[in-house]
Design a protein around this motif. Structure first.
Motif, short mmCIF file in Angstrom:
data_model
loop_
_atom_site.label_atom_id
_atom_site.label_comp_id
_atom_site.label_asym_id
_atom_site.label_seq_id
_atom_site.Cartn_x
_atom_site.Cartn_y
_atom_site.Cartn_z
N VAL A 345 -2.61 48.40 -43.09
CA VAL A 345 -1.91 49.17 -44.12
C VAL A 345 -1.67 48.27 -45.32
O VAL A 345 -1.17 47.14 -45.19
N GLY A 346 -2.02 48.77 -46.53
CA GLY A 346 -1.87 47.98 -47.75
C GLY A 346 -0.44 47.94 -48.24
O GLY A 346 0.36 48.84 -47.98
N GLY A 347 -0.12 46.87 -48.95
CA GLY A 347 1.21 46.75 -49.53
C GLY A 347 1.23 45.70 -50.62
O GLY A 347 0.24 45.00 -50.85
N THR A 348 2.36 45.58 -51.30
CA THR A 348 2.53 44.56 -52.34
C THR A 348 3.89 43.91 -52.16
O THR A 348 4.81 44.50 -51.58
N ALA A 349 4.00 42.69 -52.67
CA ALA A 349 5.27 41.95 -52.62
C ALA A 349 5.40 41.14 -53.90
O ALA A 349 4.42 40.56 -54.38
N GLU A 350 6.62 41.13 -54.46
CA GLU A 350 6.89 40.32 -55.64
C GLU A 350 7.33 38.92 -55.19
O GLU A 350 8.31 38.77 -54.47
N VAL A 351 6.59 37.92 -55.64
CA VAL A 351 6.80 36.55 -55.18
C VAL A 351 7.19 35.66 -56.34
O VAL A 351 6.58 35.71 -57.41
N THR A 352 8.22 34.84 -56.13
CA THR A 352 8.53 33.75 -57.06
C THR A 352 7.91 32.48 -56.48
O THR A 352 8.35 32.02 -55.40
N LEU A 353 6.92 31.94 -57.14
CA LEU A 353 6.14 30.85 -56.60
C LEU A 353 6.95 29.57 -56.47
O LEU A 353 7.76 29.25 -57.34
N GLY A 354 6.71 28.87 -55.37
CA GLY A 354 7.34 27.58 -55.16
C GLY A 354 6.46 26.45 -55.66
O GLY A 354 5.53 26.67 -56.44
#
Length: 356
Positions: A345-354
């Motif tokens: 199942v597809g999805g998205t996530a908002e990431v703050t890069l480390g």
């Protein structure tokens, strides 16, 4: 297009022979007068702008070449740039390889000097070694500002291609901001390096770790990679080489010289360990998350082991290499949308890069 480290695989011994013709003429003889007249005429025939450019080349070579050294690590040869008057020399990590001691030859003295490894940082393909005893008069190169490098600037590449020490080639800056992945074959580290300077100056095996210099006598990059054409069996593609920008060199080398390690890489990270996923036709289709570091960028965004990343921002992610290239174009603290699948199942996530 492939790229490979521009380090010589083995020291090359080249023997050059030339026929020397000696002639004598009495001072003031007609022959001597004619030769002097021809020399004066030849000089007068060269346009002023050409003379000016040649003078600029010669001035830069005189100023910078003494700061470019040849490095022998085990059985391999590469180049390096004197970083300070204490004997620190910056070069590529793939030049030092696994060695910890080196023989260094300067442009001013054919007698090798001994040096030891301070630190290698393969993630950015940079390393610093230090002369065991810095000779008097050791001259450090001056590193320029990467922000001022522009396409069309004339540059000189200095190093030891094929073991030919103190060699100089000329070209221009062909592009800036290139992201290039270095293969692990031919001694490469496998690093993905961002913001690289592309140049038409010839970069050959042995140039790695040397200096890419502008006409102001500033080192604007460390020549690291040369392009190869897969259509020609991996033969080098003339006029396509890449150098790590001076800003990156200074950032990493300063930390190594000061503390012996790199704590601030400036490289964006998801905080994951991944592997490339292939379909039934063996085509790369994404990056499976094998491990998600606790408290890392991916973990904070809700990603977990088993997810398959297929996009980062606007970049399609099909392999570990494409993910590394997408991250190399970003900075720690940047926000990006990660596209992934979980259990089909597809999805998205908002990431703050480390930071890596």
């Amino acid at each position: 297009m492939d790229v490979f480290p521009a380090r010589a695989l083995r020291p090359a011994v080249l023997v050059c022979s030339a026929a020397l013709v000696c002639g004598c003429s009495t001072f003031g003889s007609p022959g001597g007068t004619a030769d002097a007249a021809r020399t004066a005429a030849d000089a007068a025939a060269v346009p002023g702008p050409v003379n000016d450019l040649e003078s600029a080349y010669q001035r830069v070579i005189k100023d910078v070449l003494p700061s470019v050294v040849q490095i022998q690590a085990d059985e391999d040869l590469g180049s390096g740039v004197v970083y300070d008057d204490k004997g620190h020399i910056v070069t590529n990590a793939h030049v030092v390889g696994q060695a910890t001691t080196f023989q260094v030859t300067t442009a001013d003295d054919e007698q090798p000097l001994t040096a030891s490894l301070v630190r290698s940082y393969p993630e950015q393909d940079l390393a610093v070694i230090r002369l065991d005893k810095a000779p008097k008069g050791l001259r450090a190169a001056v590193f320029g500002d990467s922000a001022t490098v522009q396409v069309g600037h004339i540059v000189l590449a200095m190093g030891s291609p094929l073991g030919l020490s103190s060699s100089v080639t000329q070209g221009i800056v062909s592009a800036t901001g290139r992201t290039v992945s270095e293969g692990q074959t031919d001694g490469g580290t496998g690093a993905t390096i961002g913001d690289m300077v592309q140049t038409s100056a010839a970069i050959n095996p042995g140039n790695s770790g040397g200096a890419l210099v502008n006409l102001a006598g500033r080192v604007i990059g460390i020549p690291t990679l040369a392009a190869a054409d897969p259509g020609l069996g991996g033969a080098m593609a003339p006029g396509i080489g890449f150098a790590i920008p001076a800003s990156t060199v200074r950032k990493i080398a300063d930390q190594i010289v000061r503390t012996g390690k790199v704590t601030d890489s400036g490289r964006a990270s998801l905080g994951i360990t991944g592997r490339t996923v292939v379909d039934d036709a063996y085509r790369a289709t994404g990056v499976a998350l094998v491990e998600v570091q606790s408290g890392g960028a991916a973990s904070r965004a809700g990603l977990r082991a088993g997810d398959v990343v297929t996009g980062l921002g606007t970049a399609d992610i099909t392999s570990v290499t494409t993910l590394s290239e997408a991250l190399a174009a970003k900075r720690p603290g940047d926000r990006a949308t990660v596209t992934f699948t979980r259990d089909g199942v597809g999805g998205t996530a908002e990431v703050t890069l480390g930071e890596q």
